[in-house]
Design a protein around this motif. Structure first.
Motif, PDB file in Angstrom:
ATOM      1  N   LEU A 259       0.713  -1.051   0.283  1.00  0.00           N
ATOM      2  CA  LEU A 259      -0.116  -0.051   0.387  1.00  0.00           C
ATOM      3  C   LEU A 259       0.966   1.369   0.185  1.00  0.00           C
ATOM      4  O   LEU A 259       0.563   1.842  -0.673  1.00  0.00           O
ATOM      5  N   ARG A 260       2.211   0.994   1.134  1.00  0.00           N
ATOM      6  CA  ARG A 260       2.497   2.415   0.911  1.00  0.00           C
ATOM      7  C   ARG A 260       3.670   2.275  -0.531  1.00  0.00           C
ATOM      8  O   ARG A 260       4.189   4.184  -1.236  1.00  0.00           O
ATOM      9  N   GLU A 261       3.996   1.716  -1.375  1.00  0.00           N
ATOM     10  CA  GLU A 261       4.773   1.377  -2.598  1.00  0.00           C
ATOM     11  C   GLU A 261       4.079   1.932  -3.363  1.00  0.00           C
ATOM     12  O   GLU A 261       4.046   2.884  -4.382  1.00  0.00           O
ATOM     13  N   LEU A 262       1.933   1.343  -3.547  1.00  0.00           N
ATOM     14  CA  LEU A 262       1.339   2.392  -4.238  1.00  0.00           C
ATOM     15  C   LEU A 262       1.233   3.953  -4.487  1.00  0.00           C
ATOM     16  O   LEU A 262       1.355   4.623  -5.274  1.00  0.00           O
ATOM     17  N   GLU A 263       1.046   4.063  -2.958  1.00  0.00           N
ATOM     18  CA  GLU A 263       0.687   5.825  -2.389  1.00  0.00           C
ATOM     19  C   GLU A 263       2.397   6.141  -3.178  1.00  0.00           C
ATOM     20  O   GLU A 263       2.161   7.032  -3.587  1.00  0.00           O
ATOM     21  N   ALA A 264       3.298   5.798  -2.685  1.00  0.00           N
ATOM     22  CA  ALA A 264       4.213   6.363  -3.839  1.00  0.00           C
ATOM     23  C   ALA A 264       4.889   6.467  -4.517  1.00  0.00           C
ATOM     24  O   ALA A 264       4.925   7.600  -4.956  1.00  0.00           O
ATOM     25  N   ALA A 265       4.178   5.516  -5.492  1.00  0.00           N
ATOM     26  CA  ALA A 265       4.088   5.472  -7.275  1.00  0.00           C
ATOM     27  C   ALA A 265       3.188   6.628  -7.409  1.00  0.00           C
ATOM     28  O   ALA A 265       3.527   7.662  -8.475  1.00  0.00           O
ATOM     29  N   MET A 266       2.186   6.319  -7.054  1.00  0.00           N
ATOM     30  CA  MET A 266       0.487   7.733  -7.468  1.00  0.00           C
ATOM     31  C   MET A 266       1.227   8.601  -6.925  1.00  0.00           C
ATOM     32  O   MET A 266       1.402   9.628  -8.108  1.00  0.00           O
ATOM     33  N   ASP A 267       1.915   9.766  -5.939  1.00  0.00           N
ATOM     34  CA  ASP A 267       2.344  10.472  -5.429  1.00  0.00           C
ATOM     35  C   ASP A 267       3.402  10.869  -6.473  1.00  0.00           C
ATOM     36  O   ASP A 267       3.679  12.172  -6.960  1.00  0.00           O
ATOM     37  N   SER A 268       4.504  10.450  -7.244  1.00  0.00           N
ATOM     38  CA  SER A 268       5.545  10.290  -7.406  1.00  0.00           C
ATOM     39  C   SER A 268       5.654  10.053  -9.056  1.00  0.00           C
ATOM     40  O   SER A 268       6.944  10.330 -10.213  1.00  0.00           O
ATOM     41  N   ALA A 269       4.758   9.751  -9.113  1.00  0.00           N
ATOM     42  CA  ALA A 269       4.047   9.139 -10.754  1.00  0.00           C
ATOM     43  C   ALA A 269       3.449  10.248 -11.909  1.00  0.00           C
ATOM     44  O   ALA A 269       2.598  10.204 -11.342  1.00  0.00           O
ATOM     45  N   THR A 270       3.276  10.499 -13.010  1.00  0.00           N
ATOM     46  CA  THR A 270       2.453  11.241 -13.817  1.00  0.00           C
ATOM     47  C   THR A 270       2.413  10.209 -15.074  1.00  0.00           C
ATOM     48  O   THR A 270       3.188   9.740 -16.051  1.00  0.00           O
ATOM     49  N   VAL A 271       1.024  10.250 -15.751  1.00  0.00           N
ATOM     50  CA  VAL A 271       0.802   9.285 -16.869  1.00  0.00           C
ATOM     51  C   VAL A 271       0.291  10.622 -18.120  1.00  0.00           C
ATOM     52  O   VAL A 271       0.013  11.368 -17.137  1.00  0.00           O
TER      53      VAL A 271
ATOM     54  N   LEU B 196      -3.757   9.294 -36.915  1.00  0.00           N
ATOM     55  CA  LEU B 196      -4.226  10.312 -35.561  1.00  0.00           C
ATOM     56  C   LEU B 196      -4.340   9.629 -34.476  1.00  0.00           C
ATOM     57  O   LEU B 196      -4.096   8.878 -33.124  1.00  0.00           O
ATOM     58  N   LEU B 197      -5.086   8.140 -35.263  1.00  0.00           N
ATOM     59  CA  LEU B 197      -6.402   7.508 -34.242  1.00  0.00           C
ATOM     60  C   LEU B 197      -4.687   6.426 -33.225  1.00  0.00           C
ATOM     61  O   LEU B 197      -4.254   6.186 -32.683  1.00  0.00           O
ATOM     62  N   ASN B 198      -4.189   6.076 -34.037  1.00  0.00           N
ATOM     63  CA  ASN B 198      -2.812   4.560 -33.776  1.00  0.00           C
ATOM     64  C   ASN B 198      -1.716   5.196 -33.645  1.00  0.00           C
ATOM     65  O   ASN B 198      -0.978   4.418 -33.501  1.00  0.00           O
ATOM     66  N   SER B 199      -1.480   6.068 -33.456  1.00  0.00           N
ATOM     67  CA  SER B 199       0.253   7.080 -33.153  1.00  0.00           C
ATOM     68  C   SER B 199       0.098   7.301 -31.638  1.00  0.00           C
ATOM     69  O   SER B 199       0.593   8.324 -31.145  1.00  0.00           O
ATOM     70  N   VAL B 200      -1.535   7.835 -31.137  1.00  0.00           N
ATOM     71  CA  VAL B 200      -1.940   8.040 -29.129  1.00  0.00           C
ATOM     72  C   VAL B 200      -0.733   7.402 -28.686  1.00  0.00           C
ATOM     73  O   VAL B 200      -0.200   5.709 -29.080  1.00  0.00           O
ATOM     74  N   THR B 201       0.341   7.807 -27.989  1.00  0.00           N
ATOM     75  CA  THR B 201       0.733   7.338 -27.108  1.00  0.00           C
ATOM     76  C   THR B 201       0.584   7.311 -25.306  1.00  0.00           C
ATOM     77  O   THR B 201       0.114   8.897 -24.924  1.00  0.00           O
ATOM     78  N   PHE B 202       1.631   6.621 -25.030  1.00  0.00           N
ATOM     79  CA  PHE B 202       1.537   7.026 -23.155  1.00  0.00           C
ATOM     80  C   PHE B 202       3.215   6.867 -23.032  1.00  0.00           C
ATOM     81  O   PHE B 202       3.719   6.171 -23.749  1.00  0.00           O
ATOM     82  N   GLU B 203       3.073   7.340 -21.691  1.00  0.00           N
ATOM     83  CA  GLU B 203       5.108   6.471 -20.901  1.00  0.00           C
ATOM     84  C   GLU B 203       4.283   7.813 -19.300  1.00  0.00           C
ATOM     85  O   GLU B 203       3.410   8.309 -19.105  1.00  0.00           O
ATOM     86  N   ILE B 204       5.241   6.800 -18.832  1.00  0.00           N
ATOM     87  CA  ILE B 204       5.209   7.072 -17.468  1.00  0.00           C
ATOM     88  C   ILE B 204       6.178   7.986 -16.859  1.00  0.00           C
ATOM     89  O   ILE B 204       7.021   7.715 -17.131  1.00  0.00           O
ATOM     90  N   ARG B 205       6.335   9.499 -16.624  1.00  0.00           N
ATOM     91  CA  ARG B 205       6.975   9.719 -15.792  1.00  0.00           C
ATOM     92  C   ARG B 205       6.915  10.344 -14.406  1.00  0.00           C
ATOM     93  O   ARG B 205       5.909  10.307 -13.558  1.00  0.00           O
ATOM     94  N   ARG B 206       8.687   9.841 -13.746  1.00  0.00           N
ATOM     95  CA  ARG B 206       8.700   9.917 -12.806  1.00  0.00           C
ATOM     96  C   ARG B 206       9.282  11.038 -11.977  1.00  0.00           C
ATOM     97  O   ARG B 206      10.575  11.645 -12.371  1.00  0.00           O
TER      98      ARG B 206
END
Length: 180
Positions: A12-24, A168-178
């Motif tokens: 739970l603490r690991e998840l909380e820390a990840a959610m606090d420090s990561a941006t999608v 346009l549709l097929n080139s949507v990407t994502f990244e996780i920024r920490r």
């Protein structure tokens, strides 16, 4: 008993820390900087009222997406290049609405998996990115937007806004920024 040593509390603490420090972040990569340059030119024109130079390089998919989302008023560059009006088709606002509806369901489905050790925090964040990307795609495919001009319909053979070649549709990407 020291609850902090319990596996579920650690996760739970690991998840909380990840959610606090990561941006999608989801959308399109401005591969050649044309979207950034075009936006700077727009801001300069708004501030001064003066036409700006052409971007001078091909439009990146990020610039195309931005233009389709926010629209464009007709104008002319300093070099005399004229361009027409494109009505706004705010698919990113629609994607945000889709995401707001789906986010609680995603948390309900996946947080227990993380807490029970069946899913890593990284896999959870990746799933969040995938689902964000999917919300953008769904908004592009299913939203109700300003109709295309008859000229555009004739050129592309369809009256469906935002979907032409599928690029346009097929080139949507994502990244996780920490956070560092």
């Amino acid at each position: 008993m020291d609850y902090s040593k319990m596996p579920i509390v650690r996760r739970l603490r690991e998840l909380e820390a990840a959610m606090d420090s990561a941006t999608v972040v989801a959308g399109w990569i401005d591969s050649n900087g044309s979207a950034v340059t075009a936006y700077a030119h727009l801001q300069a024109k708004r501030a001064t009222g003066n036409d700006q130079p052409a971007v001078g390089r091909p439009a990146s998919i990020a610039l195309i997406a931005r233009t389709l989302n926010y629209g464009r008023e007709p104008g002319q560059t300093l070099g005399g290049l004229k361009y027409g009006r494109i009505p706004a088709r705010p698919f990113m606002a629609f994607a945000a609405e889709i995401w707001a509806r789906e986010y609680p369901r995603i948390l309900k489905a996946y947080v227990p998996r993380v807490l029970n050790g069946y899913m890593s925090v990284d896999a959870f964040l990746s799933t969040m990115g995938e689902r964000t990307r999917d919300a953008i795609k769904k908004a592009i495919e299913t939203g109700t937007y300003a109709p295309l001009s008859p000229k555009t319909v004739a050129r592309k053979g369809s009256s469906k806004p935002l979907v032409d070649t599928g690029r346009l549709l097929n080139s949507v990407t994502f990244e996780i920024r920490r956070d560092a």
